[in-house]
Design an enzyme around this catalytic site. Sequence first.
Site, PDB file in Angstrom:
ATOM      1  N   LYS A 116      58.585  76.628  42.780  1.00 44.61           N
ATOM      2  CA  LYS A 116      57.326  77.245  43.223  1.00 44.61           C
ATOM      3  C   LYS A 116      56.490  76.229  43.991  1.00 44.61           C
ATOM      4  O   LYS A 116      56.738  75.019  43.939  1.00 44.61           O
ATOM      5  CB  LYS A 116      56.544  77.761  42.014  1.00 44.61           C
ATOM      6  CG  LYS A 116      56.066  76.664  41.070  1.00 44.61           C
ATOM      7  CD  LYS A 116      55.279  77.231  39.912  1.00 44.61           C
ATOM      8  CE  LYS A 116      54.795  76.111  38.981  1.00 44.61           C
ATOM      9  NZ  LYS A 116      53.940  76.623  37.893  1.00 44.61           N
ATOM     10  N   ARG A 150      47.436  82.955  28.636  1.00 38.53           N
ATOM     11  CA  ARG A 150      47.372  83.107  30.087  1.00 38.53           C
ATOM     12  C   ARG A 150      48.126  84.395  30.422  1.00 38.53           C
ATOM     13  O   ARG A 150      47.703  85.473  30.005  1.00 38.53           O
ATOM     14  CB  ARG A 150      47.979  81.851  30.746  1.00 38.53           C
ATOM     15  CG  ARG A 150      47.479  81.551  32.115  1.00 38.53           C
ATOM     16  CD  ARG A 150      47.997  80.205  32.623  1.00 38.53           C
ATOM     17  NE  ARG A 150      49.459  80.120  32.632  1.00 38.53           N
ATOM     18  CZ  ARG A 150      50.142  79.053  33.042  1.00 38.53           C
ATOM     19  NH1 ARG A 150      49.498  77.973  33.451  1.00 38.53           N
ATOM     20  NH2 ARG A 150      51.460  79.049  33.025  1.00 38.53           N
ATOM     21  N   TYR A 195      32.348  56.987  55.597  1.00 35.24           N
ATOM     22  CA  TYR A 195      31.116  57.758  55.390  1.00 35.24           C
ATOM     23  C   TYR A 195      30.313  57.271  54.187  1.00 35.24           C
ATOM     24  O   TYR A 195      30.865  57.010  53.122  1.00 35.24           O
ATOM     25  CB  TYR A 195      31.462  59.233  55.179  1.00 35.24           C
ATOM     26  CG  TYR A 195      32.014  59.930  56.387  1.00 35.24           C
ATOM     27  CD1 TYR A 195      31.312  59.955  57.585  1.00 35.24           C
ATOM     28  CD2 TYR A 195      33.238  60.595  56.324  1.00 35.24           C
ATOM     29  CE1 TYR A 195      31.823  60.608  58.699  1.00 35.24           C
ATOM     30  CE2 TYR A 195      33.756  61.257  57.430  1.00 35.24           C
ATOM     31  CZ  TYR A 195      33.044  61.262  58.610  1.00 35.24           C
ATOM     32  OH  TYR A 195      33.553  61.917  59.714  1.00 35.24           O
ATOM     33  N   MET A 216      38.641  63.415  56.236  1.00 34.08           N
ATOM     34  CA  MET A 216      39.560  64.536  56.412  1.00 34.08           C
ATOM     35  C   MET A 216      40.920  64.107  56.940  1.00 34.08           C
ATOM     36  O   MET A 216      41.958  64.623  56.509  1.00 34.08           O
ATOM     37  CB  MET A 216      38.948  65.572  57.360  1.00 34.08           C
ATOM     38  CG  MET A 216      39.795  66.825  57.515  1.00 34.08           C
ATOM     39  SD  MET A 216      39.065  68.054  58.620  1.00 34.08           S
ATOM     40  CE  MET A 216      37.642  68.568  57.647  1.00 34.08           C
TER      41      MET A 216
END
Length: 378
Positions: free
Chosen positions: A38, A136, A270, A318
């Site tokens: 998966k 779940r 940043y 990013m």
Amino acid sequence: MNETPTRVYAEIDLDAVRANVRALRARAPRAELMAVVKANAYGHGALACAKAAQEAGATWLGTATPDEALALRAAGVEGRIMCWLWTPGGPWQAAVEADLDVSVSGMWALDEVREAARAAGRPARIQLKADTGLGRNGCQPADWAELVGAAVAAQAEGAVQVTGVWSHFACADEPGHPSIQLQLAAFRDMLAYAEKEGVEPEVRHIANSPATLTLPESHFDLVRCGLAVYGVSPAPELGTPAQLGLRPAMALKASLALVKNVPAGHGVSYGHHHVTDAETTLALIPAGYADGIPRAASGRGPVLVGGKIRRVAGRVAMDQFVVDLDGDPATVGDEAVIFGDAERGEPTAEDWAQASDTIAYEIVTRIGGRVPRVYLGA
């Protein structure tokens, strides 16, 4: 791919995948093994890893969504494939026609798959999931009799074939946790009830990767191995990959995009959360959170450059981040290993998980689609 990418790439060692499957099969010699592929095989590439796992003896493949399973079939993958995360209106008929095993946790799902089987003109292969305590997906014990009864009736009418009964552990990665034995007992009870009512499953399964490694009494007919197939330890408490007999299959690598000298007191990235305390050398690594590098590891994530482990300097952006080389020389184009195999002296996915306050599952799975995969041992 004929050429190695130069920005950032994930190197996937399919021989490691094969070796890990063989090692896991040896841990559960009386059970079949499902390789869970998966989420693009936990970021490693579903199709390539599915084929490698089958070559090493995995007799089942597992996916979360039906679309993942159908994509494998469309690519020519044969053998047993199970998918378990369904929502109303899902591609039930396509799954039946593709001979997938589909998980059923409630009456709504049984009703939809029965209708799909009628439309397809063939019985659906279904596996009943028991909620033994994870809370779940899965059918609660109080609703189990209704679901089993309806499934047996649907099988009698030829709409379905109940091929499995299964469940999932909540705390198998914490050996000795009291919930483990409680869940095993609940699974045995719910399985016994289903068999008493006429279910004859091909496979009974509850063991995930950590249970495969530590809990032989949970192996039943089939073990479902996900992260361990890719050579990453399911939990630090269980041991390192090497201690568990596993080899990490993914190495995330990049090329230095810039190397420059900066003076003391220079802000980096940043917010200037990193300021150089002396004249130093900075190296730019052209990968960022858009590629799956966790921003939460800003200031902490380890990277191997020039034979030494460096740390992310300042914030991960990013598309890029910076490491401080402490004045060591480097050249544009030099290799940076973001994570790989500790046995080669490289940082690991677990190191990045700890730097990000998360788990190694997330580190490898989040490596994004714009990061090319380069396969070794194909």
